[in-house]
Design a protein around this motif. Sequence first.
Motif, PDB file in Angstrom:
ATOM      1  N   ASP A 120       0.833  -1.275   0.062  1.00 33.34           N
ATOM      2  CA  ASP A 120       0.019  -0.040  -0.075  1.00 33.34           C
ATOM      3  C   ASP A 120       0.805   1.177   0.224  1.00 33.34           C
ATOM      4  N   VAL A 121       2.103   1.168   0.713  1.00 29.40           N
ATOM      5  CA  VAL A 121       3.006   2.283   0.727  1.00 29.40           C
ATOM      6  C   VAL A 121       3.266   2.649  -0.589  1.00 29.40           C
ATOM      7  N   LEU A 122       4.009   1.634  -1.491  1.00 30.46           N
ATOM      8  CA  LEU A 122       4.254   1.817  -2.595  1.00 30.46           C
ATOM      9  C   LEU A 122       3.313   2.037  -3.777  1.00 30.46           C
ATOM     10  N   ARG A 123       2.120   1.611  -3.468  1.00 28.49           N
ATOM     11  CA  ARG A 123       0.905   1.895  -4.580  1.00 28.49           C
ATOM     12  C   ARG A 123       0.694   3.526  -4.367  1.00 28.49           C
ATOM     13  N   ASP A 124       0.646   4.006  -2.784  1.00 29.90           N
ATOM     14  CA  ASP A 124       0.415   5.466  -2.832  1.00 29.90           C
ATOM     15  C   ASP A 124       1.480   6.361  -3.399  1.00 29.90           C
ATOM     16  N   ILE A 125       2.823   5.717  -3.330  1.00 31.19           N
ATOM     17  CA  ILE A 125       4.038   6.581  -4.186  1.00 31.19           C
ATOM     18  C   ILE A 125       3.742   6.457  -5.638  1.00 31.19           C
ATOM     19  N   PHE A 126       3.126   5.389  -6.454  1.00 37.36           N
ATOM     20  CA  PHE A 126       2.848   5.256  -7.742  1.00 37.36           C
ATOM     21  C   PHE A 126       2.003   6.516  -8.029  1.00 37.36           C
ATOM     22  N   LYS A 127       0.817   6.586  -7.010  1.00 35.22           N
ATOM     23  CA  LYS A 127      -0.328   7.389  -7.338  1.00 35.22           C
ATOM     24  C   LYS A 127       0.449   8.912  -7.385  1.00 35.22           C
ATOM     25  N   ALA A 128       1.281   9.097  -6.339  1.00 34.13           N
ATOM     26  CA  ALA A 128       1.767  10.534  -6.399  1.00 34.13           C
ATOM     27  C   ALA A 128       2.833  10.916  -7.551  1.00 34.13           C
ATOM     28  N   SER A 129       3.475  10.058  -8.250  1.00 34.63           N
ATOM     29  CA  SER A 129       4.322  10.070  -9.260  1.00 34.63           C
ATOM     30  C   SER A 129       3.795  10.604 -10.455  1.00 34.63           C
ATOM     31  N   ASP A 130       4.906  11.242 -11.187  1.00 36.20           N
ATOM     32  CA  ASP A 130       4.387  11.603 -12.605  1.00 36.20           C
ATOM     33  C   ASP A 130       4.805  10.429 -13.592  1.00 36.20           C
ATOM     34  N   MET A 131       3.577   9.922 -14.020  1.00 33.21           N
ATOM     35  CA  MET A 131       3.522   8.943 -14.766  1.00 33.21           C
ATOM     36  C   MET A 131       2.080   8.932 -15.430  1.00 33.21           C
ATOM     37  N   PRO A 132       2.088   8.352 -16.579  1.00 40.36           N
ATOM     38  CA  PRO A 132       0.817   8.146 -17.275  1.00 40.36           C
ATOM     39  C   PRO A 132      -0.467   7.535 -16.319  1.00 40.36           C
ATOM     40  N   GLY A 133      -1.708   7.906 -16.285  1.00 39.12           N
ATOM     41  CA  GLY A 133      -2.653   7.225 -15.908  1.00 39.12           C
ATOM     42  C   GLY A 133      -2.901   5.948 -16.131  1.00 39.12           C
ATOM     43  N   ALA A 134      -2.748   5.312 -17.095  1.00 40.49           N
ATOM     44  CA  ALA A 134      -3.128   4.034 -17.705  1.00 40.49           C
ATOM     45  C   ALA A 134      -1.883   3.147 -16.865  1.00 40.49           C
ATOM     46  N   LEU A 135      -0.807   3.730 -16.789  1.00 35.07           N
ATOM     47  CA  LEU A 135       0.335   2.942 -16.081  1.00 35.07           C
ATOM     48  C   LEU A 135       0.089   2.855 -14.695  1.00 35.07           C
ATOM     49  N   LYS A 136      -0.488   3.700 -14.219  1.00 35.63           N
ATOM     50  CA  LYS A 136      -0.846   3.726 -12.564  1.00 35.63           C
ATOM     51  C   LYS A 136      -1.801   2.678 -12.328  1.00 35.63           C
ATOM     52  N   LEU A 137      -2.672   2.508 -13.250  1.00 34.40           N
ATOM     53  CA  LEU A 137      -3.939   1.573 -13.102  1.00 34.40           C
ATOM     54  C   LEU A 137      -3.335   0.004 -13.388  1.00 34.40           C
ATOM     55  N   ASP A 138      -2.147  -0.127 -14.399  1.00 41.94           N
ATOM     56  CA  ASP A 138      -1.792  -1.385 -14.486  1.00 41.94           C
ATOM     57  C   ASP A 138      -0.968  -1.830 -13.147  1.00 41.94           C
ATOM     58  N   LEU A 139      -0.277  -0.773 -12.528  1.00 44.54           N
ATOM     59  CA  LEU A 139       0.377  -0.909 -11.451  1.00 44.54           C
ATOM     60  C   LEU A 139      -0.288  -1.402 -10.306  1.00 44.54           C
ATOM     61  N   ALA A 140      -1.653  -0.919 -10.033  1.00 47.08           N
ATOM     62  CA  ALA A 140      -2.431  -1.303  -9.120  1.00 47.08           C
ATOM     63  C   ALA A 140      -2.857  -2.701  -9.006  1.00 47.08           C
ATOM     64  N   GLY A 141      -2.579  -3.498 -10.161  1.00 48.81           N
ATOM     65  CA  GLY A 141      -2.863  -4.918 -10.235  1.00 48.81           C
ATOM     66  C   GLY A 141      -1.661  -5.809  -9.871  1.00 48.81           C
ATOM     67  N   LEU A 142      -0.382  -5.257  -9.660  1.00 54.05           N
ATOM     68  CA  LEU A 142       0.527  -6.052  -9.276  1.00 54.05           C
ATOM     69  C   LEU A 142       1.256  -6.083  -7.770  1.00 54.05           C
ATOM     70  N   ASP A 143       1.715  -6.965  -7.427  1.00 53.36           N
ATOM     71  CA  ASP A 143       2.083  -7.132  -5.999  1.00 53.36           C
ATOM     72  C   ASP A 143       3.721  -7.502  -6.060  1.00 53.36           C
ATOM     73  N   PHE A 144       4.000  -7.433  -4.794  1.00 59.77           N
ATOM     74  CA  PHE A 144       5.521  -7.835  -4.592  1.00 59.77           C
ATOM     75  C   PHE A 144       5.677  -9.014  -4.944  1.00 59.77           C
ATOM     76  N   SER A 145       6.917  -9.450  -5.479  1.00 65.65           N
ATOM     77  CA  SER A 145       7.072 -10.735  -5.753  1.00 65.65           C
ATOM     78  C   SER A 145       8.668 -11.111  -5.427  1.00 65.65           C
ATOM     79  N   LEU A 146       9.528 -10.388  -5.282  1.00 65.83           N
ATOM     80  CA  LEU A 146      10.891 -10.607  -5.011  1.00 65.83           C
ATOM     81  C   LEU A 146      11.706  -9.310  -4.551  1.00 65.83           C
ATOM     82  N   LEU A 147      12.456  -9.264  -3.623  1.00 66.84           N
ATOM     83  CA  LEU A 147      13.587  -8.071  -3.421  1.00 66.84           C
ATOM     84  C   LEU A 147      14.726  -8.839  -3.531  1.00 66.84           C
ATOM     85  N   ASN A 148      15.654  -8.022  -4.432  1.00 68.02           N
ATOM     86  CA  ASN A 148      17.140  -8.587  -4.561  1.00 68.02           C
ATOM     87  C   ASN A 148      18.153  -7.353  -4.623  1.00 68.02           C
TER      88      ASN A 148
END
Length: 239
Positions: A120-148
């Motif tokens: 949720d923290v990361l999704r809020d960062i995406f919402k506040a960032s300068d990127m296309p609205g369609a991309l923000k919608l796509d990102l909302a459907g993704l979740d963490f999978s790995l940290l490396n």
Amino acid sequence: MEQRSDWFTRHFRYERKLFVRDLSRREIEALINLHPAVFSAIYYERRVNNIYLDSFDMKSYFDNMSGAEKRVKVRVRWYGETLGAAERPVLELKIKEGPMCIKASFQLMGFRMDNDFSIDVLRDIFKASDMPGALKLDLAGLDFSLLNSYKRKYYLSADKKFRLTLDSELGFYGITHFRNSFLDRSVDHLNNIVEIKYAKEHNDDAHRVTGFFPFRVTKSSKYTIGLERLNMTKAYSHA
């Protein structure tokens, strides 16, 4: 309007990945220093960190494993310490079509990698960032999978046609929706990854660069390696 394929063709680059199991980092560095392309270091060594995002059915992972011709990898990248303050992170979309690769990047607000960091923290960062609205919608459907994370050294050939990176001390962390302790961790001190990157017009000369090394080009990715090492792939079957 310019066709997407024309734009892609002019901006893509090749990436050749060499996964090295039998040589130490010092031995690989010695080979780089002896290479007839005369590689020299162009940047200080630094630690690279990535949070990978994937769909509920792990589409990015399975596309990679199956060798899909077209695929997209989504990650948040920053440099420096893995845990604690993540300064000047960037959202990267790595788009591949066969051997061709191109990246789209978007600057993000800084955050802290700690127990309070969540999707949720990361999704809020995406919402506040300068990127296309369609991309923000796509990102909302993704979740963490790995940290490396890994250490990376950078090199450039004398003719400036080929960039080379050497990745070592590969670290993989399990990451979930929230309240991560980052104790689910696997560190690989034995294997190293060499990547050679170059523009389309230099592809005819690339075999001379890769052919010098006593290891083969591979399709392994740090994303798939990390998921498999941590046994994090979801119980999902296409059958």
